[in-house]
Design a protein around this motif. Structure first.
Motif, mmCIF file in Angstrom:
data_model
loop_
_atom_site.group_PDB
_atom_site.id
_atom_site.type_symbol
_atom_site.label_atom_id
_atom_site.label_comp_id
_atom_site.label_asym_id
_atom_site.label_seq_id
_atom_site.Cartn_x
_atom_site.Cartn_y
_atom_site.Cartn_z
ATOM 1 N N MET A 1 63.402 60.141 0.443
ATOM 2 C CA MET A 1 62.801 61.469 0.414
ATOM 3 C C MET A 1 63.713 62.449 1.119
ATOM 4 S SD MET A 1 59.147 62.703 1.962
ATOM 5 C CE MET A 1 58.277 61.621 0.878
ATOM 6 N N SER A 2 64.018 63.575 0.543
ATOM 7 C CA SER A 2 64.912 64.548 1.145
ATOM 8 C C SER A 2 64.141 65.562 1.930
ATOM 9 C CB SER A 2 65.731 65.248 0.056
ATOM 10 O OG SER A 2 64.853 65.926 -0.810
ATOM 11 N N GLN A 3 64.846 66.273 2.797
ATOM 12 C CA GLN A 3 64.194 67.274 3.627
ATOM 13 C C GLN A 3 63.595 68.332 2.728
ATOM 14 O OE1 GLN A 3 66.663 69.063 6.473
ATOM 15 N NE2 GLN A 3 65.092 70.402 7.279
ATOM 16 N N ASP A 274 74.879 46.936 9.268
ATOM 17 C CA ASP A 274 74.623 47.154 7.843
ATOM 18 C C ASP A 274 73.183 47.593 7.600
ATOM 19 O OD1 ASP A 274 77.191 46.582 7.115
ATOM 20 O OD2 ASP A 274 76.802 44.483 6.595
ATOM 21 N N ASP A 275 72.233 47.047 8.360
ATOM 22 C CA ASP A 275 70.836 47.455 8.219
ATOM 23 C C ASP A 275 70.655 48.923 8.589
ATOM 24 O OD1 ASP A 275 70.014 45.002 7.342
ATOM 25 O OD2 ASP A 275 69.345 44.286 9.310
ATOM 26 N N GLY A 282 68.983 55.285 2.886
ATOM 27 C CA GLY A 282 67.776 55.125 2.090
ATOM 28 C C GLY A 282 66.591 55.972 2.501
ATOM 29 N N TYR A 283 66.581 56.468 3.736
ATOM 30 C CA TYR A 283 65.444 57.242 4.223
ATOM 31 C C TYR A 283 65.853 58.683 4.486
ATOM 32 C CZ TYR A 283 63.116 52.764 4.945
ATOM 33 O OH TYR A 283 62.542 51.528 4.758
#
Length: 290
Positions: A1-3, A274-275, A282-283
């Motif tokens: 989801m973008s700002q 990597d996480d 991704g967020y």
């Protein structure tokens, strides 16, 4: 989801109280939560705080504070003082100072930054939170993007001077200190992380066309990916923004930053590089509105 995609809080339609009789906004029910007890811990089920901080955490705090100095307007006055003769102290209303009002979030955008905030105390808080996110973003380390952020968030009167000060602050040596290349780009195979996440806002002074807002934040800063020597760390700080109503919107006249308030560190196991890189990619962020 973008700002800017975040349109409200929870599953209700922003803009009014929900019809659900069990809602804390529209209904009369209350929920009582019993916290776990025990002989050990702090009464909230957490283990006692550790006695020392790691060197990595200390370095992370220093890096974020140095970055904050870069965007603080050096010509500003005291952080808790606002201009104008109609100044008044803000009083918390309702259940608490960070309770949602149900008012629709701002719809406008200035580039990727929210705009068109209401000309009132709630609008000032929303503007301050969104501007804190923009000024603490990774885009601030790129000159072209940084200049655009400053233009979108600040009073035009201070922009030119602030851009010149920022050019000096984001020097090649400073960029190298956070793991970036001399031009602000990220080394191949790594992901640079710089995010500010508002936890709450508080108006300390309010006038007709000015306001002083404190934004309590947590932040992430560091380099994610295999081989990183500057892992991503979390920090806590409070940004004080002195806002002015300019051109039908709130703009920053000056800002300062202080460390904390900082909660007790949890015992969560640190994720792999990597996480963290995957989470950052991704967020997306949020549009913040009361």
């Amino acid at each position: 989801m973008s700002q800017g995609d975040e349109r409200g809080y929870g599953g209700t339609e922003p803009g009014g109280h929900p019809d659900d009789a069990y809602s804390t906004l529209g209904g009369t029910r209350q929920t009582r939560t019993r916290l776990p007890g025990g002989d050990e811990g702090d009464g909230y089920g957490r283990r006692p705080a550790r006695n020392s901080r790691s060197l990595i955490m200390v370095v992370g705090v220093v890096v974020l504070l140095v970055a904050a100095i870069a965007f603080a307007n050096q010509g500003g006055g005291g952080g808790s003082e606002g201009g104008g003769g109609n100044e008044k102290k803000s009083e918390a209303a309702g259940a608490g100072p960070t309770a949602a009002t149900g008012t629709k979030p701002v719809q406008g955008k200035n580039g990727t930054i929210a705009s068109g905030f209401a000309h009132d105390e709630q609008g000032a808080q929303s503007a301050a939170a969104n501007y804190a996110v923009a000024l603490g973003s990774a885009e601030m380390f790129d000159k072209t993007k940084r200049d655009g952020i400053l233009q979108a968030t600040h009073d035009p009167v201070v922009v030119a001077t602030l851009q010149a000060d920022m050019e000096k602050a984001y020097s090649p040596s400073f960029l190298a200190n956070v793991g970036l290349n001399d031009d602000g780009s990220t080394p191949s195979g790594l992901t640079f992380v710089s995010r500010t996440i508002p936890v709450g806002t508080k108006v300390t002074a309010q006038g007709t066309d000015d306001a002083t807002v404190e934004v309590w934040c947590t932040g992430l800063v560091g380099m994610a990916g295999q081989g990183s020597t500057k892992p991503v760390t979390a920090t806590w700080f409070t940004i004080t923004e002195k806002l002015k109503w300019v051109g039908d919107d709130w703009k920053i006249e000056s800002s300062t930053q202080a460390e904390g308030p900082t909660p007790v560190n949890g015992d969560n196991r640190a994720s792999t590089a990597d996480d963290i890189a995957g989470a950052v990619d991704g967020y997306g962020g949020f549009t913040y509105a009361r």
